[in-house]
Design an enzyme around this catalytic site. Structure first.
Site, PDB file in Angstrom:
ATOM      1  N   PRO A   2       0.816  -1.209   0.000  1.00 42.13           N
ATOM      2  CA  PRO A   2       0.000   0.000   0.000  1.00 42.13           C
ATOM      3  C   PRO A   2       0.857   1.269   0.000  1.00 42.13           C
ATOM      4  O   PRO A   2       1.923   1.322   0.623  1.00 42.13           O
ATOM      5  CB  PRO A   2      -0.788  -0.089   1.298  1.00 42.13           C
ATOM      6  CG  PRO A   2      -0.730  -1.513   1.700  1.00 42.13           C
ATOM      7  CD  PRO A   2       0.575  -2.028   1.180  1.00 42.13           C
ATOM      8  N   TYR A   3       0.367   2.251  -0.730  1.00 38.46           N
ATOM      9  CA  TYR A   3       0.966   3.584  -0.746  1.00 38.46           C
ATOM     10  C   TYR A   3      -0.152   4.543  -0.365  1.00 38.46           C
ATOM     11  O   TYR A   3      -1.170   4.633  -1.062  1.00 38.46           O
ATOM     12  CB  TYR A   3       1.499   3.902  -2.144  1.00 38.46           C
ATOM     13  CG  TYR A   3       2.002   5.315  -2.295  1.00 38.46           C
ATOM     14  CD1 TYR A   3       3.312   5.643  -1.974  1.00 38.46           C
ATOM     15  CD2 TYR A   3       1.166   6.323  -2.765  1.00 38.46           C
ATOM     16  CE1 TYR A   3       3.783   6.944  -2.108  1.00 38.46           C
ATOM     17  CE2 TYR A   3       1.625   7.626  -2.899  1.00 38.46           C
ATOM     18  CZ  TYR A   3       2.931   7.932  -2.586  1.00 38.46           C
ATOM     19  OH  TYR A   3       3.380   9.213  -2.720  1.00 38.46           O
TER      20      TYR A   3
END
Length: 67
Positions: A2-3
């Protein structure tokens, strides 16, 4: 991996508050999506109020108008 991008205006967000945002966002994707915190990236982007617009005017203009 995830970013997470958090954008806030550059109006005195403290280092402690940024750390809380990073920890909280990381914990959320760990809890909800079962992601590995070691591969979860959080970026806080502080935007100048003259570069952030709402309803056709910058936040800076809006705040000057309502003062």
């Amino acid at each position: 991996m995830p970013y997470i991008l958090i954008q806030v205006t550059d109006e005195g967000v403290t280092v402690a508050q940024k750390q809380q945002l990073i920890r909280g966002a990381t914990d959320l994707v760990v809890d909800v999506l079962n992601k590995d915190p070691a591969t979860t990236f959080v970026v806080i982007d502080e935007v100048a109020t003259e570069n952030w617009g709402v309803a056709g005017e910058s936040v800076q203009q809006m705040r000057q108008r309502i003062r």
